[in-house]
Design a protein around this motif. Structure first.
Motif, short mmCIF file in Angstrom:
data_model
loop_
_atom_site.label_atom_id
_atom_site.label_comp_id
_atom_site.label_asym_id
_atom_site.label_seq_id
_atom_site.Cartn_x
_atom_site.Cartn_y
_atom_site.Cartn_z
N ASP A 115 37.32 43.71 32.83
CA ASP A 115 37.64 43.66 31.40
C ASP A 115 36.68 42.70 30.69
O ASP A 115 36.15 41.76 31.29
CB ASP A 115 39.07 43.18 31.19
N GLY A 116 36.49 42.96 29.40
CA GLY A 116 35.66 42.08 28.60
C GLY A 116 36.45 40.91 28.06
O GLY A 116 37.66 41.01 27.81
N THR A 117 35.77 39.77 27.92
CA THR A 117 36.37 38.58 27.30
C THR A 117 35.39 38.04 26.27
O THR A 117 34.28 38.55 26.11
CB THR A 117 36.69 37.50 28.35
N GLY A 118 35.78 36.98 25.59
CA GLY A 118 34.92 36.42 24.56
C GLY A 118 34.72 37.42 23.43
O GLY A 118 35.70 37.96 22.90
N SER A 119 33.47 37.70 23.09
CA SER A 119 33.18 38.66 22.02
C SER A 119 33.55 40.08 22.41
O SER A 119 33.59 40.97 21.56
CB SER A 119 31.70 38.58 21.63
N LEU A 120 33.81 40.33 23.69
CA LEU A 120 34.23 41.65 24.17
C LEU A 120 35.72 41.69 24.48
O LEU A 120 36.19 42.62 25.16
CB LEU A 120 33.45 42.03 25.44
N ASN A 121 36.47 40.70 23.98
CA ASN A 121 37.88 40.60 24.29
C ASN A 121 38.63 41.88 23.93
O ASN A 121 38.46 42.42 22.84
CB ASN A 121 38.50 39.40 23.55
N GLY A 122 39.46 42.37 24.85
CA GLY A 122 40.24 43.58 24.62
C GLY A 122 39.54 44.84 25.08
O GLY A 122 40.13 45.93 24.98
N THR A 123 38.33 44.73 25.62
CA THR A 123 37.61 45.91 26.09
C THR A 123 37.90 46.13 27.57
O THR A 123 37.57 45.28 28.42
CB THR A 123 36.09 45.74 25.90
N ALA A 124 38.52 47.25 27.87
CA ALA A 124 38.78 47.61 29.27
C ALA A 124 37.54 48.35 29.78
O ALA A 124 37.35 49.53 29.49
CB ALA A 124 40.02 48.48 29.38
N VAL A 125 36.71 47.63 30.52
CA VAL A 125 35.42 48.20 30.93
C VAL A 125 35.61 49.28 31.98
O VAL A 125 35.08 50.38 31.86
CB VAL A 125 34.49 47.09 31.46
N GLY A 126 36.34 49.00 33.05
CA GLY A 126 36.53 50.01 34.08
C GLY A 126 37.16 49.43 35.33
O GLY A 126 37.73 48.33 35.33
N LYS A 127 37.03 50.19 36.40
CA LYS A 127 37.62 49.81 37.68
C LYS A 127 36.66 50.16 38.80
O LYS A 127 35.96 51.18 38.73
CB LYS A 127 38.95 50.55 37.88
N THR A 128 36.61 49.33 39.83
CA THR A 128 35.79 49.63 41.00
C THR A 128 36.51 49.23 42.27
O THR A 128 37.27 48.26 42.29
CB THR A 128 34.44 48.89 40.92
N TRP A 129 36.29 50.00 43.32
CA TRP A 129 36.73 49.63 44.66
C TRP A 129 35.59 48.92 45.35
O TRP A 129 34.41 49.18 45.06
CB TRP A 129 37.15 50.87 45.46
N LEU A 130 35.93 48.01 46.26
CA LEU A 130 34.90 47.30 46.99
C LEU A 130 35.28 47.12 48.44
O LEU A 130 36.44 46.90 48.79
CB LEU A 130 34.59 45.95 46.35
N LEU A 131 34.25 47.23 49.28
CA LEU A 131 34.38 47.03 50.73
C LEU A 131 33.48 45.85 51.09
O LEU A 131 32.26 45.97 51.05
CB LEU A 131 33.95 48.28 51.48
N PRO A 132 34.08 44.70 51.44
CA PRO A 132 33.27 43.49 51.65
C PRO A 132 33.22 43.02 53.12
O PRO A 132 33.74 41.94 53.44
CB PRO A 132 34.00 42.46 50.80
N PRO A 133 32.64 43.80 54.05
CA PRO A 133 32.58 43.31 55.43
C PRO A 133 31.84 41.98 55.49
O PRO A 133 30.78 41.79 54.89
CB PRO A 133 31.82 44.41 56.18
N THR A 134 32.40 41.04 56.26
CA THR A 134 31.87 39.68 56.35
C THR A 134 31.80 39.28 57.82
O THR A 134 32.77 39.45 58.56
CB THR A 134 32.76 38.69 55.59
N LEU A 135 30.64 38.78 58.24
CA LEU A 135 30.44 38.33 59.60
C LEU A 135 30.29 36.81 59.61
O LEU A 135 29.43 36.26 58.91
CB LEU A 135 29.20 38.98 60.22
#
Length: 236
Positions: A115-135
């Motif tokens: 989501d946007g904040t500051g001057s972009l407050n109230g803007t729902a930008v989008g959604k993403t899935w993430l896969l964060p394998p960590t070694l």
């Protein structure tokens, strides 16, 4: 009278000799069982049980992903970016090189709303899935009995997938490398099972492309999440 005494003495001497022979015979018979016991087969010692060590371990944890609400869109003054927090299951596989040094692979997937904040407050930008394998490379302290703390450091590669735009035309968050730090402990209930508490910090600042109408824009977001976990440990 003298003849009687002589005869009685001879008989007494004979009886005494006979009693001695009998005593020797009984003594020999009494010793026979003991001698037989001494000739019994030796008792075999119980086999020594060797405590075999297996280098593999798994953990199943519940993890709270707390992101850092920071970011901006290039060229948009006062813009900011926030990302959502989630709770996910996490599977970890560890291999012990020694009883102190181990490598751990962290597996899990989650999503984040942008989501946007500051001057972009109230803007729902989008959604993403993430896969964060960590070694991670870990050092385990083994001098505290059932309480076994550890620290770790390693590398992360986060893959962003299944991305969807909301109030923008399109969004594309770039896959990103990052560093990770870790601290935690196992409290072992027995040889195999334990309770685990774990904290990780992943330093992750992905760039993104976003299109608003027909205007392409770029930016970056400082996700850098804290991963707060608890769960069970199983050592093979």
């Amino acid at each position: 009278m003298a003849g009687f005494i002589k005869s009685f003495g001879s008989k007494l001497a004979g009886a005494t000799a006979l009693a001695g022979v009998a005593a020797i015979a009984f003594s020999t018979l009494g010793a026979a069982p003991a001698a037989a016991a001494d000739l019994s087969l030796p008792v075999k010692a119980a086999p020594v049980v060797v405590d075999t060590w297996n280098p593999w371990q798994i953990r199943l944890r519940i993890t709270g992903v707390v992101t850092n609400d920071s970011g901006h869109v290039n060229g948009v003054a006062g813009s900011g970016i926030s990302t959502s927090d989630t709770v996910i299951p996490e599977l970890d596989i560890s291999y012990y090189f020694t009883k102190n040094w181990a490598a751990e692979l962290i597996l899990g997937t989650t999503y984040s709303y942008i989501d946007g904040t500051g001057s972009l407050n109230g803007t729902a930008v989008g959604k993403t899935w993430l896969l964060p394998p960590t070694l991670l490379l870990q050092y385990h302290f083994t001098d505290f009995g059932a309480f076994q703390p550890y620290v770790g450091a390693g590398v992360n590669y986060t893959i962003f997938y299944n991305q969807s735009a909301n109030q923008v035309t399109s969004i594309d968050v770039k896959n990103t490398w990052g560093w990770a730090l870790q601290a935690g402990f196992d409290y072992m209930i027995d040889r195999h099972w334990g309770w685990n508490v774990d904290v990780k910090k992943i330093f992750l600042e992905p760039d993104f492309n976003v299109t608003v109408g027909r205007t392409p824009l770029t930016g970056s977001t400082n996700l850098s999440p804290w991963l707060l976990s608890t769960g069970v440990t199983y050592r093979f």
